[in-house]
Design an enzyme around this catalytic site. Structure first.
Site, PDB file in Angstrom:
ATOM      1  N   HIS A  18       0.826  -1.209   0.000  1.00 22.93           N
ATOM      2  CA  HIS A  18       0.000   0.000   0.000  1.00 22.93           C
ATOM      3  C   HIS A  18       0.861   1.260   0.000  1.00 22.93           C
ATOM      4  CE1 HIS A  18      -3.393  -2.649   0.919  1.00 22.93           C
ATOM      5  NE2 HIS A  18      -2.612  -3.187   1.832  1.00 22.93           N
ATOM      6  N   SER A  73      16.860  15.048 -19.513  1.00 16.84           N
ATOM      7  CA  SER A  73      15.946  16.183 -19.575  1.00 16.84           C
ATOM      8  C   SER A  73      16.489  17.230 -20.527  1.00 16.84           C
ATOM      9  CB  SER A  73      15.780  16.790 -18.177  1.00 16.84           C
ATOM     10  OG  SER A  73      15.102  18.020 -18.250  1.00 16.84           O
TER      11      SER A  73
END
Length: 483
Positions: A188, A313
């Site tokens: 989770h 990038s």
């Protein structure tokens, strides 16, 4: 002074018509940007490959009819004549593709054009008197279903399965190399009982190998039984021949499984089964891609720019973007959607025949193409990663509270064995750990205060998040059973 505005753009810019550029510009990225990575599928799933497979089906049918004596009074073939017939698909290249297209412009029927293409090659040979055997007793779907069966079997077994197997082998190598590298689990999204990196990679290997076995064992069916599957033309022309046996032996001669009960079309259920299996394997790969992306974001892997992409990038020099895994994720979503549509559409045909399957089957190529592209990107992505065991160790050391499970499990075990003072183990560990960060000293102090029997106390005091990994390393060895 009023603000000056730029003039509105023209509504219809006078662009050069790219559709008229020669050589033609690819419409889809699979035939343009990514052509090199999916090119092996062209030999199996292109329009030219479809027509070549049709030629195979037609010429092999001629050979089978004559060599089996299905039509009384006709001679068998010589070795040279068999070689002549089999050379027709073998030599089907650029000139043959152009000639077939020329014939189709006249027939406005692709399968009929194949028939005429073959007959042209029999003209002036010893087979010219037997030319009318080409396509005899056949409806177009007799040829098409066999052609697609040959094409899809080739695409899956000769291209997709080998590529997928290589990816799984790469993943197994990573699993074995990192079998003992401890790693914090996240259930989770929250810190949980530690595992090892190798064990988590082995889970994916085990899942994928199961799918590979299913796909390798999927049946590929074929039929050749006339206009509505009744052998009506066969039986009325030559009633003394066992046409079901001729059909069965021919389909099996092509390496396919015979389907004895069909309408005009082979029902395509086997295709739906393969596409569902390939889609499921793709969804497991999608799970792998998103998990690897997350591990990279956590710093568990370092990326080598040379393998992931030449720039990173465009504006932030420090970044190496996980583009291979993102590209794979997107392509698997496209592939899965297409494969689902194929599976749903192909199992339905109105009454004895409609043409929806004809258009649908022409999209098998992009469905498998996007899957193959994803596999390529995942392999490149995995090849550009280095495991950062130090980062994983630091993460483990910052989460000593994950030992709460171990401590309360020992307390429970001793409690049911009659050791006193160990009541409410879960609640006591919850009070210590839930919503609190616990360091090593804090956890060890709690253990000492329990006054456990000496052996259990020492075992827990020696435990750390990095060593609380159970059978993690040994579980990787189950991969030997999958090979």
């Amino acid at each position: 002074m009023p603000e000056q505005q730029s003039p509105a753009p023209a509504t219809s810019p006078a662009f050069l018509p790219l559709a008229e550029v020669d050589p033609p510009i690819a419409l889809t990225p699979l035939d343009g940007r990514y052509r090199g990575q999916v090119a092996p599928l062209v030999d199996h799933l292109s329009e030219a490959a479809l027509n070549r497979s049709r030629i195979v089906a037609e010429t092999e049918w001629v050979i089978h009819l004559l060599d089996s004596g299905a039509i009384p009074g006709l001679r068998t073939l010589t070795d040279a004549e068999r070689a002549l017939l089999r050379a027709i698909p073998a030599e089907f290249g650029a000139e043959g593709i152009a000639e077939h297209a020329e014939i189709e412009r006249e027939t406005v029927h692709d399968v009929k054009a194949v028939e005429y293409y073959i007959k042209r090659r029999l003209a002036g040979t010893s087979l010219e008197p037997l030319a009318e055997i080409v396509h005899i007793y056949c409806t177009s779907e007799d040829i098409n279903n066999l052609s697609y069966a040959l094409m899809i079997r080739g695409a899956v077994h000769d291209v997709w399965l080998p590529a997928m197997t290589e990816l799984v082998d790469d993943l197994e190598a990573l699993a074995r190399a990192s079998a003992e590298v401890p790693m914090l689990s996240r259930t989770h999204g929250q810190p949980a009982t530690p595992t090892t990196l190798g064990k988590e990679m082995a889970v994916f290997v085990h899942r994928l190998r199961r799918q590979l076995r299913r796909i390798a064992g999927d049946e590929v069916l074929g039929k050749i039984n006339g206009a509505t599957g009744t052998y009506a033309a066969h039986a009325v022309s030559v009633p003394t021949t066992d046409w079901q046996e001729v059909s069965r032996t021919f389909v099996e001669h092509l390496g396919l499984t015979w389907n004895p009960l069909t309408t005009q079309i082979e029902s395509h259920d086997w295709q739906a089964e393969i596409y569902a299996d390939v889609a499921r394997a793709g969804r497991i790969l999608h799970n792998l891609a998103t998990d690897m992306w997350t591990y990279i974001s956590l710093g568990y892997f370092r990326q080598r720019l040379s393998a992931q992409g030449g720039t990173g990038s465009s504006t932030m020099p420090h970044k190496v973007n996980p583009i291979r895994f993102e590209n794979a994720e997107a392509n698997l979503e496209i592939s899965g959607a297409l494969l689902d549509v194929l599976s749903q559409t192909l199992v339905t045909s109105r009454l004895q025949r409609d043409l929806t399957d004809s258009t649908t089957q022409r999209n098998v190529a992009p469905a498998l193409g996007h899957s193959l592209l994803a596999i390529s990107n995942l392999r490149r992505g995995l090849a550009g990663l280095d495991v950062d065991a130090d980062a994983m160790a630091a993460d483990l050391d910052a989460n000593w509270e994950v030992l709460g499970e171990a401590v309360q499990s020992v307390m429970r075990t001793l409690g049911v064995q009659g050791v006193e003072g160990l009541d409410n183990p879960y609640e006591r560990l919850k009070e210590l750990t839930r919503g609190h960060r616990v360091d090593g000293e804090g956890m060890r102090a709690f253990i000492r205060d329990l006054h456990l029997p000496e052996a259990e106390e020492q075992r827990l005091l020696a435990l750390s998040p990095a060593t609380y990994i159970g059978y993690g390393p040994q579980l990787v060895e189950h991969l030997s059973e999958d090979a």
